[in-house]
Design an enzyme around this catalytic site. Structure first.
Site, PDB file in Angstrom:
ATOM      1  N   GLY A  15       0.813  -1.215   0.000  1.00  0.00           N
ATOM      2  CA  GLY A  15       0.000   0.000   0.000  1.00  0.00           C
ATOM      3  C   GLY A  15       0.845   1.263   0.000  1.00  0.00           C
ATOM      4  CB  ILE A  17       1.521   3.630   4.885  1.00  0.00           C
ATOM      5  CG1 ILE A  17       0.455   4.713   5.054  1.00  0.00           C
ATOM      6  CG2 ILE A  17       2.495   3.664   6.067  1.00  0.00           C
ATOM      7  CD1 ILE A  17      -0.422   4.552   6.290  1.00  0.00           C
ATOM      8  CD  GLN A 113      -3.391  -8.468  10.046  1.00  0.00           C
ATOM      9  OE1 GLN A 113      -3.043  -7.451  10.658  1.00  0.00           O
ATOM     10  NE2 GLN A 113      -3.501  -8.484   8.732  1.00  0.00           N
ATOM     11  N   GLY A 131      -3.148   1.068  10.962  1.00  0.00           N
ATOM     12  CA  GLY A 131      -4.402   0.964  10.181  1.00  0.00           C
ATOM     13  C   GLY A 131      -5.594   1.476  10.982  1.00  0.00           C
ATOM     14  CG  ASP A 160      -2.965  12.249  15.662  1.00  0.00           C
ATOM     15  OD1 ASP A 160      -3.643  12.667  14.713  1.00  0.00           O
ATOM     16  OD2 ASP A 160      -2.919  11.043  15.993  1.00  0.00           O
ATOM     17  NE  ARG A 163      -1.316  14.816  10.432  1.00  0.00           N
ATOM     18  CZ  ARG A 163      -2.201  13.899  10.107  1.00  0.00           C
ATOM     19  NH1 ARG A 163      -3.159  13.550  10.972  1.00  0.00           N
ATOM     20  NH2 ARG A 163      -2.165  13.306   8.929  1.00  0.00           N
ATOM     21  CG  HIS A 188      -5.375   8.538  14.632  1.00  0.00           C
ATOM     22  ND1 HIS A 188      -4.670   9.695  14.374  1.00  0.00           N
ATOM     23  CD2 HIS A 188      -5.595   7.970  13.417  1.00  0.00           C
ATOM     24  CE1 HIS A 188      -4.474   9.816  13.076  1.00  0.00           C
ATOM     25  NE2 HIS A 188      -5.033   8.781  12.472  1.00  0.00           N
TER      26      HIS A 188
HETATM   27  P1  NAD Z   1      -3.614   1.621   1.020  1.00  0.00           P
HETATM   28  O1  NAD Z   1      -5.007   1.303   0.586  1.00  0.00           O
HETATM   29  O2  NAD Z   1      -2.703   2.319   0.073  1.00  0.00           O
HETATM   30  O3  NAD Z   1      -2.886   0.278   1.452  1.00  0.00           O
HETATM   31  C1  NAD Z   1      -3.469  -0.622   2.339  1.00  0.00           C
HETATM   32  C2  NAD Z   1      -2.926  -1.989   1.979  1.00  0.00           C
HETATM   33  O4  NAD Z   1      -3.412  -2.913   2.970  1.00  0.00           O
HETATM   34  C3  NAD Z   1      -3.398  -2.507   0.617  1.00  0.00           C
HETATM   35  O5  NAD Z   1      -2.264  -2.849  -0.168  1.00  0.00           O
HETATM   36  C4  NAD Z   1      -4.258  -3.706   0.951  1.00  0.00           C
HETATM   37  O6  NAD Z   1      -4.148  -4.743  -0.006  1.00  0.00           O
HETATM   38  C5  NAD Z   1      -3.649  -4.130   2.289  1.00  0.00           C
HETATM   39  N1  NAD Z   1      -4.531  -4.972   3.103  1.00  0.00           N
HETATM   40  C6  NAD Z   1      -5.879  -4.928   3.240  1.00  0.00           C
HETATM   41  N2  NAD Z   1      -6.311  -5.906   4.040  1.00  0.00           N
HETATM   42  C7  NAD Z   1      -5.218  -6.577   4.445  1.00  0.00           C
HETATM   43  C8  NAD Z   1      -5.011  -7.708   5.272  1.00  0.00           C
HETATM   44  N3  NAD Z   1      -6.046  -8.348   5.845  1.00  0.00           N
HETATM   45  N4  NAD Z   1      -3.758  -8.142   5.471  1.00  0.00           N
HETATM   46  C9  NAD Z   1      -2.717  -7.521   4.877  1.00  0.00           C
HETATM   47  N5  NAD Z   1      -2.839  -6.452   4.079  1.00  0.00           N
HETATM   48  C10 NAD Z   1      -4.077  -5.990   3.870  1.00  0.00           C
HETATM   49  O7  NAD Z   1      -3.721   2.408   2.399  1.00  0.00           O
HETATM   50  P2  NAD Z   1      -2.592   3.252   3.151  1.00  0.00           P
HETATM   51  O8  NAD Z   1      -2.637   4.658   2.661  1.00  0.00           O
HETATM   52  O9  NAD Z   1      -1.303   2.521   3.125  1.00  0.00           O
HETATM   53  O10 NAD Z   1      -3.210   3.272   4.636  1.00  0.00           O
HETATM   54  C11 NAD Z   1      -3.304   2.098   5.390  1.00  0.00           C
HETATM   55  C12 NAD Z   1      -4.105   2.351   6.659  1.00  0.00           C
HETATM   56  O11 NAD Z   1      -3.410   3.272   7.505  1.00  0.00           O
HETATM   57  C13 NAD Z   1      -5.489   2.981   6.443  1.00  0.00           C
HETATM   58  O12 NAD Z   1      -6.425   2.381   7.320  1.00  0.00           O
HETATM   59  C14 NAD Z   1      -5.270   4.437   6.793  1.00  0.00           C
HETATM   60  O13 NAD Z   1      -6.475   5.061   7.177  1.00  0.00           O
HETATM   61  C15 NAD Z   1      -4.331   4.278   7.951  1.00  0.00           C
HETATM   62  N6  NAD Z   1      -3.572   5.476   8.355  1.00  0.00           N
HETATM   63  C16 NAD Z   1      -3.378   5.665   9.677  1.00  0.00           C
HETATM   64  C17 NAD Z   1      -2.655   6.756  10.127  1.00  0.00           C
HETATM   65  C18 NAD Z   1      -2.434   6.993  11.593  1.00  0.00           C
HETATM   66  O14 NAD Z   1      -1.886   8.046  11.941  1.00  0.00           O
HETATM   67  N7  NAD Z   1      -2.807   6.096  12.478  1.00  0.00           N
HETATM   68  C19 NAD Z   1      -2.128   7.657   9.192  1.00  0.00           C
HETATM   69  C20 NAD Z   1      -2.348   7.421   7.824  1.00  0.00           C
HETATM   70  C21 NAD Z   1      -3.086   6.319   7.414  1.00  0.00           C
HETATM   71  C1  LMR Z   2      -4.315  10.630   9.072  1.00  0.00           C
HETATM   72  O1  LMR Z   2      -4.462  11.108  10.203  1.00  0.00           O
HETATM   73  O2  LMR Z   2      -3.748  11.250   8.154  1.00  0.00           O
HETATM   74  C2  LMR Z   2      -4.793   9.227   8.794  1.00  0.00           C
HETATM   75  O3  LMR Z   2      -5.413   8.678   9.925  1.00  0.00           O
HETATM   76  C3  LMR Z   2      -5.640   9.138   7.589  1.00  0.00           C
HETATM   77  C4  LMR Z   2      -7.011   9.731   7.818  1.00  0.00           C
HETATM   78  O4  LMR Z   2      -7.998   9.049   7.524  1.00  0.00           O
HETATM   79  O5  LMR Z   2      -7.084  10.858   8.297  1.00  0.00           O
END
Ligand code: NAD
Ligand code: LMR
Length: 328
Positions: A15, A17, A113, A131, A160, A163, A188
């Site tokens: 993905g 990230i 998981q 995630g 956060d 930021r 979050h």
């Molecule tokens: P993305 O859609 O680009 O990538 C997610 C990847 O996860 C995909 O490649 C998908 O195939 C894979 N995936 C889905 N289900 C899975 C599973 N069961 N096992 C393994 N892999 C699996 O998304 P992204 O931009 O990389 O973001 C990933 C997550 O992180 C999202 O939920 C997003 O909201 C979250 N996020 C959190 C923060 C934070 O600060 N906590 C910040 C940014 C994004």
């Molecule tokens: C963020 O804070 O950037 C991530 O959690 C993605 C979102 O959905 O805001």
């Protein structure tokens, strides 16, 4: 260089990230310049081909610390013997959604998981959940891993925190490194509370240095709390490189320590500051010897009390929802 590599699992490795995170880990940014790392990358089956391409790029980077890469779609195989699991793989939200709206779709990922980690991870396993909705997903993973100590499950509020540092530094015309004792409390989500009353700049509280409660309440807090949505609006996709950087900051500080400095981590509440037990909420913490401790003894005024309670209440609601869904 230490002899045996540390095994780091990353889920959702193909993905957005993942595309930033893997290269930072392989470069040594997580465990430092003397520790080789082995990457264990989990994806869903349809994404394995794309992941093979990412692995080609890792190969082509010839990272001196990268001791090996394994990929797969079977959590029990990929997590076998891992020391740190970065659970990133989950659906991101789109415009107009709150992160909690992802609970139904994403919650189901974290139980299996957690179970797999419980079965096959190394005894010293630490789990960082990125995630979304990260706090409650971490609670789901923890609840499905009864043999792993609860304190080894954490969720990411470091983005956060970073930021909050950046917005404050810009307002005061200082460097982020001039700010100490920053903290994010709660979820979050849009209810999170970036706390300027305990943050320090030049020997005084940031709130005093700013001396403008209206700006704190109506500009600063919403800007930090809604930054994720602002990035989705601007980029058409959720934050990725900054999320990877924050995931590295969180995991590195948990592994290597904070030298007495505060960072924000979402951890299982022990009831500190009246945050109810049984939810994974963000607190100011220090880390030493691989163990986090919630900073104790802070005075919480009425304004902060209201903000912390509101976010804790949201987390209790999320916990109740995943209980109803049978995920914990
Ligand atoms: P993305 O859609 O680009 O990538 C997610 C990847 O996860 C995909 O490649 C998908 O195939 C894979 N995936 C889905 N289900 C899975 C599973 N069961 N096992 C393994 N892999 C699996 O998304 P992204 O931009 O990389 O973001 C990933 C997550 O992180 C999202 O939920 C997003 O909201 C979250 N996020 C959190 C923060 C934070 O600060 N906590 C910040 C940014 C994004
Ligand atoms: C963020 O804070 O950037 C991530 O959690 C993605 C979102 O959905 O805001």
């Amino acid at each position: 260089m230490s002899a045996s590599p540390v095994k780091v699992a990353v889920t959702g490795a193909a993905g957005n990230i993942g595309y930033s995170l893997l290269f930072r880990i392989a470069a040594g940014d997580l465990f430092g310049p003397d520790t080789p790392v082995e990457l264990r990358l989990l994806e869903v089956t349809p994404a394995l081909k794309a992941l093979e391409g990412v692995v080609m790029e890792l190969d082509d980077s010839a990272f001196p610390l990268l001791a090996g890469v394994q990929i797969g779609d079977d959590a029990e195989k990929v997590f076998d013997g891992v020391n740190h699991a970065l659970l990133v793989g989950a659906k991101p939200r789109g415009p107009g959604m709150e992160r909690g709206d992802l609970l139904k779709d994403n919650g189901g990922i974290f139980g299996p998981q957690g179970k797999a980690l419980n079965k096959v991870a190394a005894d010293d396993i630490k789990v960082t959940v990125t995630g979304n909705p990260a706090n409650t997903n971490a609670l789901i993973a923890m609840s499905n891993a009864p043999d792993i100590p609860n304190e080894r499950f954490t969720a990411l509020t470091r983005l956060d925190h970073n930021r909050a540092l950046a917005q404050l530094a810009a307002k005061l015309g200082v460097k982020t490194t001039d700010i100490t004792q920053m903290s994010i409390w709660g979820n979050h989500s849009a209810t999170q509370y970036p706390d300027l009353f305990h943050a320090q700049v030049g020997g005084k509280s940031a709130a005093e240095a700013i001396n403008d409660q209206d700006w704190i309440e109506n500009t600063y807090i919403p800007t930090v709390a809604k930054r994720g949505a602002a990035i989705i609006d601007a980029r058409g996709a959720s934050s990725a490189a900054s999320a990877a950087a924050a995931t590295i900051d969180h995991a590195r500080d948990w592994q290597l320590g904070t030298n007495g400095g505060w960072v924000s981590m979402s951890v299982l509440s022990d009831g500190s500051y009246g945050v109810p037990e049984g939810i994974i909420s963000s607190f100011p913490v220090t880390v030493a010897d691989g163990k986090w401790s919630i900073v104790q003894g802070l005075e919480i005024d009425d304004f902060s009390r209201g903000k912390i309670d509101a976010s804790a209440k949201e987390l209790q609601g999320e916990r109740d929802t995943v209980k109803e869904l049978g995920l914990i």
